[in-house]
Design an enzyme around this catalytic site. Structure first.
Site, PDB file in Angstrom:
ATOM      1  N   GLY B  70       0.805  -1.214   0.000  1.00 31.73           N
ATOM      2  CA  GLY B  70       0.000   0.000   0.000  1.00 31.73           C
ATOM      3  C   GLY B  70       0.838   1.264   0.000  1.00 31.73           C
ATOM      4  N   THR B  71       1.926   1.260   0.744  1.00 30.97           N
ATOM      5  CA  THR B  71       2.787   2.448   0.806  1.00 30.97           C
ATOM      6  C   THR B  71       3.316   2.792  -0.580  1.00 30.97           C
ATOM      7  OG1 THR B  71       3.420   2.089   3.104  1.00 30.97           O
ATOM      8  CG2 THR B  71       4.957   3.354   1.751  1.00 30.97           C
ATOM      9  N   ASN B 143      -7.170   5.060   9.291  1.00 32.25           N
ATOM     10  CA  ASN B 143      -6.645   3.848   9.913  1.00 32.25           C
ATOM     11  C   ASN B 143      -6.750   3.852  11.435  1.00 32.25           C
ATOM     12  OD1 ASN B 143      -4.675   5.957   9.255  1.00 32.25           O
ATOM     13  ND2 ASN B 143      -3.225   4.713  10.406  1.00 32.25           N
ATOM     14  N   GLN B 171      -7.618   0.875   4.082  1.00 26.84           N
ATOM     15  CA  GLN B 171      -8.427   0.395   5.218  1.00 26.84           C
ATOM     16  C   GLN B 171      -9.880   0.172   4.834  1.00 26.84           C
ATOM     17  OE1 GLN B 171      -7.226  -0.541   8.052  1.00 26.84           O
ATOM     18  NE2 GLN B 171      -5.218   0.448   8.161  1.00 26.84           N
ATOM     19  N   SER B 188      -3.984  -2.441  -0.283  1.00 29.22           N
ATOM     20  CA  SER B 188      -2.939  -3.245   0.344  1.00 29.22           C
ATOM     21  C   SER B 188      -3.467  -4.659   0.529  1.00 29.22           C
ATOM     22  CB  SER B 188      -2.578  -2.636   1.702  1.00 29.22           C
ATOM     23  OG  SER B 188      -1.963  -3.607   2.520  1.00 29.22           O
ATOM     24  N   HIS B 190      -2.462  -7.179   2.556  1.00 29.55           N
ATOM     25  CA  HIS B 190      -2.600  -7.753   3.903  1.00 29.55           C
ATOM     26  C   HIS B 190      -3.653  -7.055   4.743  1.00 29.55           C
ATOM     27  CE1 HIS B 190      -0.182  -4.905   6.505  1.00 29.55           C
ATOM     28  NE2 HIS B 190       0.217  -4.516   5.329  1.00 29.55           N
ATOM     29  N   THR B 226      10.024  -8.646 -11.014  1.00 31.58           N
ATOM     30  CA  THR B 226       9.198  -9.847 -11.137  1.00 31.58           C
ATOM     31  C   THR B 226       8.021  -9.741 -10.170  1.00 31.58           C
ATOM     32  OG1 THR B 226      11.103 -11.189 -11.742  1.00 31.58           O
ATOM     33  CG2 THR B 226       9.211 -12.364 -10.861  1.00 31.58           C
ATOM     34  N   CYS B 311       4.007   1.585  12.418  1.00 31.55           N
ATOM     35  CA  CYS B 311       5.001   1.893  11.380  1.00 31.55           C
ATOM     36  C   CYS B 311       6.403   1.712  11.916  1.00 31.55           C
ATOM     37  CB  CYS B 311       4.753   3.257  10.796  1.00 31.55           C
ATOM     38  SG  CYS B 311       3.225   3.281   9.832  1.00 31.55           S
TER      39      CYS B 311
END
Lengths: 396, 367
Positions: B70-71, B143, B171, B188, B190, B226, B311
């Site tokens: 996501g970042t 978040n 989120q 994201s 996860h 990849t 973070c």
């Protein structure tokens, strides 16, 4: 390998996951899935400890300290971070050095990173290689002076498998006060690499080229003397600000396990792989007269064979005739492209010969039976393709 | 000690559908860019995942760019779309967006939020009217508080003023219905219940941006390297499984926690309670008790919650989100409770019991 499955001889593109790596990763998906940066709670701290243990294994593989390892999404990101990060940081600090010296045969992502920097006012210097793919070290010595910011030379070429003399490259870079980066995606775990011996400031590692998972890589960043980089992107400040984003704990653990295995078994692997390579090459040469090996015959990684077939045929057609073998015509990134390999062209090879060339990558899990099957299949395919071609010599 | 995981906004537990997809992709092996059989099988998995993710969020497959997370997806959008534009950032955005704003173009301007945490639309309109073409970055859901910005209204404002809109949907995706009004959307893996290691940026058709990570031409030249197939396949499977209707169950649990808190502690405040919020998130402010102290006490009782974003290691500071909502000193006294997709039915009661014990001990000490 399963008899119905194709023989996989493309270990430069990607390697199969070692079952031990999978076993090491699974608990971090299935049992403790916590974010390793959630150090406020016990699950997060456990994940963090696993990440740090993996970092130490990765460092151990190249003779580095754990805190010199910056985890990335892969070697491409590591190469981008090393090259753009070093150049942009130096420029922001007011450095006068503007030249980035690299090889014409580097991986696409290195060449593109350098090209991106050209647009930012840096001066790329692309050095040619000799017919064997090796860098002329005298040429490098003449090129690297106090105008050079960074020298980036790959450890092992991804198409022709030649091993550059990094100890000398590092010494030349250091003598001129330049930074030295090496893309070791194909070298790490396959040849012995020690960051102190080669005097590397920056070294890129890929997970999926050493029987680890895809989606993880690392950049070694020297601490003494400290090498500083501008990040490619910012965010939560993870990896000491070099690389923001949640670390994928299972993938990091996988890379750590792959590094641990490579450190212990890499040289044993290399001996066995060299045996399969010789067996494969002997079998194929016996069936295909005029087969030619490209790249320096001495300074090369054990698993690589880059072979030009006689008769100016199309290697793509050869691959299509041998579906029971997975090989490639060059780098996977560009293997769908119609242009012949720029690496082979840099060796001075005519285009028609480059088009008739296959890259073979033998790996840890390649058996003698695999190479026997593959050599027989490729030889038969070559005979069929050669027979189908309009005859040049008028024998038909 | 009975462990209770209530930190889903840091990462969701892996969904079984995602786990199966990860293992299948690992089994397949292969580099999606290779042309041989193993490569083509990997390519089919990759393009299938791309189609599933595109369909799930109303995009075209060719407008999906897979990233490392996501970042990176946020950074790719802000850097790429912000070129030559003013960048307007919500005050409560995630660090990934705040830090991505280009520093060489005069810096970013801040869109304030109202006390309930939602974007101040009048202030946004004034900002948009005051200068040249802009890129507006507003997250779909916060978040820390779970507060939802009114994205359709924001999109209409942006359209009226010729601004581009980037939405960090990390989120919100999978938890609430998503409006495809944005020009770009960051996801994201996860946080959807997939594995860590993959994210995506979804673009409006016709929008182009330069690569942040140059490489072998993957992702139509917009992201080299990849593709991490297992993480991508897991993300797509998780996205398909994560339906807002199922997340509605979590709102009932969340509201039971809120009701319990009101009965237990009149001094506790739920940040953004008046605003539309994610069904799984609760930001509980206990004035006078530092967030870090609360979290440590709860952790000792087996409760895995957080003091804000997870973070850079060990950084527990005053929440910029709560500060922007006007919490003042109390901005350092908020904890985040975020229910995972598989939260147990008795999670509220277990949480409340531990929270009451924590409050009794720490409030006494603070007094």
């Amino acid at each position: 390998m399963h008899p119905d499955r194709p023989v996989y001889l493309d270990n430069h593109a990607t390697t199969p996951l070692d079952p031990r790596v999978l076993a090491a990763m699974r608990p971090w998906w299935e049992e403790n899935f916590a974010n390793p940066h959630s150090v406020e709670h016990a699950m997060g701290r456990e994940a963090e400890a696993a990440v740090e243990a993996a970092r130490a294994e990765i460092a151990g593989l190249i003779g580095a300290e754990a805190r010199e390892i910056v985890l990335t999404s892969g070697a491409t990101e590591a190469n981008n971070l090393a090259i753009k990060g070093a150049a942009r940081f130096a420029a922001a600090q007011g450095s006068e050095r503007r030249r980035i010296v690299t090889l014409a045969t580097e991986h696409k992502c290195v060449l593109e990173s350098v090209r991106d920097l050209a647009a930012e006012g840096f001066e790329p210097v692309l050095l040619p290689v000799g017919p064997g793919g090796l860098l002329d070290l005298d040429l490098l010595r003449d090129t690297v002076d106090k105008r050079v910011l960074l020298v980036s030379v790959m450890a092992v070429n991804n198409e022709i498998g030649v091993v550059q003399d990094l100890e000398v490259v590092g010494a030349i870079a250091k003598a001129a006060g330049a930074l030295f980066h090496t893309d070791a995606a194909q070298g790490c775990g396959r040849i012995a690499l020690d960051v102190a011996e080669i005097q590397a400031d920056l070294l890129s590692i890929s997970g999926h080229k050493i029987y680890g998972p895809k989606g993880i890589g690392a950049l070694y960043v020297r601490r003494r003397p400290r090498v500083r980089l501008a990040p490619l992107f910012s965010g939560g400040g993870q990896e000491r600000g070099f690389r923001s984003g949640t670390l994928p704990a299972p993938l990091v653990v996988g890379l750590g396990e792959a590094a641990r295995i490579a450190a212990g078994e890499g040289l044993l692997d290399a001996g066995r792989i060299a045996g399969q390579r010789d067996r494969f090459l002997a079998a194929l040469e016996a069936e295909v007269p005029g087969l030619r090996l490209n790249g320096d015959p001495e300074r090369r990684v054990a698993g690589n064979l880059n072979l030009t077939f006689p008769g100016e045929l199309d290697a793509q057609g050869l691959m299509a005739e041998a579906p029971e073998v997975c090989v490639s015509t060059g780098s996977a990134c560009s293997s769908a492209a119609v242009e012949p390999s720029y690496v082979l062209r840099a060796l001075g090879m005519p285009e028609a010969e480059a088009r008739a060339t296959l890259r073979i990558g033998i790996g840890r899990f390649t058996s003698p039976a695999d190479v026997d099957r593959a050599a027989a299949a490729l030889a038969a395919a070559w005979r069929r393709v050669a027979a189908a071609r309009p005859a040049r010599t008028g024998t038909e | 000690m009975n462990e209770l995981y209530l930190d889903a906004n840091a990462t969701e537990p892996l969904r079984p559908e995602a786990r199966a997809a990860v293992l299948a992709a690992l089994e397949a092996g292969g580099n999606p860019s290779s042309v041989h059989g193993a490569g083509r099988a990997a390519r089919r998995l990759l393009e299938g995942a791309r189609e599933d993710l595109a369909a799930r969020f109303g995009a075209r497959p060719q407008d999906v760019i897979f990233t490392g997370g996501g970042t990176e997806a946020n950074a790719l959008a802000v850097r790429g779309l912000g070129q030559g534009r003013r960048v307007l950032l919500g005050a409560t955005e995630h660090a990934a967006v705040l830090a991505a704003a280009p520093r060489d173009t005069g810096g970013a301007e801040t869109i304030p939020v109202r006390p309930d945490g939602t974007a101040d639309l009048a202030a946004l309109e004034a900002l948009l009217a005051s200068g040249g073409p802009a890129l507006v970055c507003l997250m779909a859901a916060n978040n820390e508080t779970g507060v939802l910005h009114p994205i359709p209204e924001v999109a209409a404002l942006c359209a009226r003023h010729g601004a581009l809109l980037h939405v960090d949907a990390v989120q919100a995706a999978g938890r609430v219905a998503m409006d495809r009004a944005a020009d770009s959307l960051a996801l994201s893996g996860h946080k959807l219940g997939g594995p860590p290691g993959a994210g995506a940026l979804l673009l409006r058709p016709g929008l182009h941006l330069p690569a942040l990570i140059a490489g072998g031409g993957q992702e139509r030249g917009r992201r080299g390297g990849t593709e991490p197939l297992p993480a991508i396949a897991g993300m797509a499977a998780a996205a398909t499984a994560a339906v807002p209707e199922a997340a509605g169950r979590l709102a009932v649990l969340r509201d039971r926690i809120a009701a319990g808190l009101r009965a237990l502690a009149p001094e506790a405040v739920i940040a953004g309670e008046a605003a539309p919020r994610l069904p799984n998130t609760l930001s509980i402010v206990l004035p006078g008790v530092p967030a870090e102290t609360q979290v440590i006490a709860l952790d000792l009782m087996g409760l895995r919650v957080s003091a804000g974003a997870a973070c850079s290691s060990g950084k527990v500071a005053r929440s910029h989100v709560l500060a922007a909502m006007g919490f003042g000193e109390a901005a350092g006294c908020g904890i985040r409770v975020s229910l995972p997709w598989n939260a147990a039915e008795d999670a509220p009661e277990r949480f409340l019991e531990a929270w009451a014990a924590m409050r009794a001990r720490l409030s006494r000490r603070a007094a």
